[in-house]
Write a protein that holds these residues in place. Structure first.
Motif, PDB file in Angstrom:
ATOM      1  N   ALA A  51       0.835  -1.209   0.000  1.00  0.00           N
ATOM      2  CA  ALA A  51       0.000   0.000   0.000  1.00  0.00           C
ATOM      3  C   ALA A  51       0.868   1.257   0.000  1.00  0.00           C
ATOM      4  O   ALA A  51       1.898   1.314   0.668  1.00  0.00           O
ATOM      5  CB  ALA A  51      -0.910   0.011   1.220  1.00  0.00           C
ATOM      6  N   ILE A  52       0.446   2.248  -0.781  1.00  0.00           N
ATOM      7  CA  ILE A  52       1.064   3.574  -0.714  1.00  0.00           C
ATOM      8  C   ILE A  52       0.401   4.328   0.437  1.00  0.00           C
ATOM      9  O   ILE A  52      -0.825   4.452   0.484  1.00  0.00           O
ATOM     10  CB  ILE A  52       0.881   4.351  -2.028  1.00  0.00           C
ATOM     11  N   VAL A  53       1.211   4.810   1.369  1.00  0.00           N
ATOM     12  CA  VAL A  53       0.694   5.437   2.586  1.00  0.00           C
ATOM     13  C   VAL A  53       0.954   6.939   2.540  1.00  0.00           C
ATOM     14  O   VAL A  53       2.092   7.376   2.332  1.00  0.00           O
ATOM     15  CB  VAL A  53       1.350   4.830   3.839  1.00  0.00           C
ATOM     16  N   SER A  54      -0.094   7.700   2.756  1.00  0.00           N
ATOM     17  CA  SER A  54       0.045   9.149   2.870  1.00  0.00           C
ATOM     18  C   SER A  54       0.165   9.531   4.331  1.00  0.00           C
ATOM     19  O   SER A  54      -0.619   9.084   5.177  1.00  0.00           O
ATOM     20  CB  SER A  54      -1.174   9.854   2.269  1.00  0.00           C
ATOM     21  N   GLY A  55       1.148  10.369   4.632  1.00  0.00           N
ATOM     22  CA  GLY A  55       1.274  10.922   5.971  1.00  0.00           C
ATOM     23  C   GLY A  55       0.954  12.396   5.945  1.00  0.00           C
ATOM     24  O   GLY A  55       0.184  12.873   5.102  1.00  0.00           O
ATOM     25  N   TYR A  56       1.544  13.138   6.846  1.00  0.00           N
ATOM     26  CA  TYR A  56       1.433  14.595   6.852  1.00  0.00           C
ATOM     27  C   TYR A  56       2.582  15.131   7.684  1.00  0.00           C
ATOM     28  O   TYR A  56       3.198  14.404   8.469  1.00  0.00           O
ATOM     29  CB  TYR A  56       0.079  15.058   7.413  1.00  0.00           C
ATOM     30  N   HIS A  57       2.884  16.376   7.498  1.00  0.00           N
ATOM     31  CA  HIS A  57       3.930  17.029   8.270  1.00  0.00           C
ATOM     32  C   HIS A  57       3.274  17.674   9.486  1.00  0.00           C
ATOM     33  O   HIS A  57       2.485  18.601   9.345  1.00  0.00           O
ATOM     34  CB  HIS A  57       4.646  18.078   7.418  1.00  0.00           C
ATOM     35  N   ALA A  58       3.552  17.147  10.683  1.00  0.00           N
ATOM     36  CA  ALA A  58       2.897  17.654  11.888  1.00  0.00           C
ATOM     37  C   ALA A  58       3.232  19.119  12.115  1.00  0.00           C
ATOM     38  O   ALA A  58       4.389  19.529  12.053  1.00  0.00           O
ATOM     39  CB  ALA A  58       3.317  16.830  13.095  1.00  0.00           C
ATOM     40  N   MET A  59       2.202  19.903  12.365  1.00  0.00           N
ATOM     41  CA  MET A  59       2.362  21.324  12.636  1.00  0.00           C
ATOM     42  C   MET A  59       1.950  21.603  14.078  1.00  0.00           C
ATOM     43  O   MET A  59       0.922  21.107  14.550  1.00  0.00           O
ATOM     44  CB  MET A  59       1.495  22.153  11.681  1.00  0.00           C
ATOM     45  N   GLY A  60       2.751  22.390  14.782  1.00  0.00           N
ATOM     46  CA  GLY A  60       2.414  22.733  16.156  1.00  0.00           C
ATOM     47  C   GLY A  60       2.343  21.493  17.031  1.00  0.00           C
ATOM     48  O   GLY A  60       3.263  20.683  17.073  1.00  0.00           O
ATOM     49  N   ASP A  61       1.200  21.324  17.703  1.00  0.00           N
ATOM     50  CA  ASP A  61       1.052  20.207  18.628  1.00  0.00           C
ATOM     51  C   ASP A  61       0.249  19.046  18.045  1.00  0.00           C
ATOM     52  O   ASP A  61      -0.290  18.227  18.789  1.00  0.00           O
ATOM     53  CB  ASP A  61       0.429  20.680  19.942  1.00  0.00           C
ATOM     54  N   GLU A  62       0.172  18.944  16.714  1.00  0.00           N
ATOM     55  CA  GLU A  62      -0.452  17.776  16.107  1.00  0.00           C
ATOM     56  C   GLU A  62       0.322  16.513  16.489  1.00  0.00           C
ATOM     57  O   GLU A  62       1.546  16.537  16.637  1.00  0.00           O
ATOM     58  CB  GLU A  62      -0.461  17.896  14.580  1.00  0.00           C
ATOM     59  N   ALA A  63      -0.389  15.408  16.638  1.00  0.00           N
ATOM     60  CA  ALA A  63       0.270  14.128  16.865  1.00  0.00           C
ATOM     61  C   ALA A  63       1.174  13.821  15.670  1.00  0.00           C
ATOM     62  O   ALA A  63       0.748  13.922  14.517  1.00  0.00           O
ATOM     63  CB  ALA A  63      -0.764  13.030  17.062  1.00  0.00           C
ATOM     64  N   ASP A  64       2.419  13.458  15.958  1.00  0.00           N
ATOM     65  CA  ASP A  64       3.433  13.333  14.911  1.00  0.00           C
ATOM     66  C   ASP A  64       3.401  11.949  14.264  1.00  0.00           C
ATOM     67  O   ASP A  64       3.640  10.938  14.935  1.00  0.00           O
ATOM     68  CB  ASP A  64       4.811  13.594  15.517  1.00  0.00           C
ATOM     69  N   PRO A  65       3.135  11.872  12.950  1.00  0.00           N
ATOM     70  CA  PRO A  65       3.127  10.580  12.275  1.00  0.00           C
ATOM     71  C   PRO A  65       4.492  10.125  11.782  1.00  0.00           C
ATOM     72  O   PRO A  65       4.619   9.027  11.238  1.00  0.00           O
ATOM     73  CB  PRO A  65       2.204  10.832  11.076  1.00  0.00           C
ATOM     74  N   LEU A  66       5.534  10.964  11.948  1.00  0.00           N
ATOM     75  CA  LEU A  66       6.828  10.631  11.342  1.00  0.00           C
ATOM     76  C   LEU A  66       7.375   9.286  11.812  1.00  0.00           C
ATOM     77  O   LEU A  66       7.840   8.499  10.973  1.00  0.00           O
ATOM     78  CB  LEU A  66       7.840  11.748  11.587  1.00  0.00           C
ATOM     79  N   PRO A  67       7.353   8.948  13.117  1.00  0.00           N
ATOM     80  CA  PRO A  67       7.833   7.613  13.496  1.00  0.00           C
ATOM     81  C   PRO A  67       7.069   6.485  12.797  1.00  0.00           C
ATOM     82  O   PRO A  67       7.658   5.469  12.413  1.00  0.00           O
ATOM     83  CB  PRO A  67       7.632   7.581  15.015  1.00  0.00           C
ATOM     84  N   SER A  68       5.771   6.670  12.605  1.00  0.00           N
ATOM     85  CA  SER A  68       4.976   5.671  11.881  1.00  0.00           C
ATOM     86  C   SER A  68       5.418   5.578  10.428  1.00  0.00           C
ATOM     87  O   SER A  68       5.574   4.475   9.878  1.00  0.00           O
ATOM     88  CB  SER A  68       3.486   6.030  11.942  1.00  0.00           C
TER      89      SER A  68
END
Length: 200
Positions: A51-68
């Motif tokens: 699967a191609i997975v879309s993430g997002y760049h966390a801004m401010g206090d958004e939960a950070d998806p980068l480790p995922s």
């Protein structure tokens, strides 16, 4: 008696300030939330092979998806990031690999350069302000993810064609998010406390 769309929109607007405060408190209370979310995502949510997975760049206090995202890339998944279009349109997605350069996009949110290939993700990690266990999310009011999920699900001929995963802090849960006909359900909510399979 059904509530009018304008009434629901007003309810959502009223909830956003409270939701931002709760998210800020959750962010401060759990600095390692991103790593915990990644562990819960990998352990609990079955993703389609390749699967191609879309993430997002966390801004401010958004939960950070980068480790995922890093863990998913290490597991062989291709990644992409959303690009915000003109208001009223769905998001587009550009292929991205960890370490690739990013450039400022709308609202200075980092995005892959225009030279990066456009792709359609089959899994979306979605930011939010609040969520309920039915799979509804409170967003920022632009409707981008609702339009995007609707378009991808229509293109893929059904909800099952796209897996939508809300990335959040457990403290962002509310009893019920006001909903409109255009609101798209999330399939999962993953927080630092665990993973919730919604009844969507």
């Amino acid at each position: 008696m059904l509530k009018r769309a304008g009434d629901i929109s007003a309810q959502k607007s009223g909830l956003r300030a409270m939701a931002r405060e709760r998210r800020a408190a959750a962010h401060a209370a759990c600095p390692d939330a991103g790593a915990r979310i990644a562990a819960n995502l990998l352990h609990s949510v079955p993703l389609p092979d390749g699967a191609i997975v879309s993430g997002y760049h966390a801004m401010g206090d958004e939960a950070d998806p980068l480790p995922s995202l890093l863990a998913l890339a290490a597991g062989g998944h291709s990644l992409c990031l959303p690009v915000t279009p003109k208001r009223g349109l769905p998001l587009s997605f550009r292929l991205w690999r960890p370490g690739d350069a990013l450039e400022p996009g709308v609202w200075d949110i980092p995005v892959p350069p225009a030279s990066a290939p456009l792709v359609d993700p089959s899994v979306l990690l979605v930011p939010l302000l609040a969520y309920d266990r039915a799979g509804y999310r409170l967003g920022y009011g632009g409707g981008y993810y609702d339009r995007t999920l609707a378009a991808l699900r229509e293109k893929g001929r059904g909800k099952a064609a796209v897996l939508a995963i809300g990335i959040a802090y457990a403290g962002q849960e509310v009893e019920s998010v006001p909903r409109e006909e255009t609101d798209q359900r999330l399939d999962w909510i993953v927080s630092e406390a665990g993973a919730i399979r919604t009844d969507g």
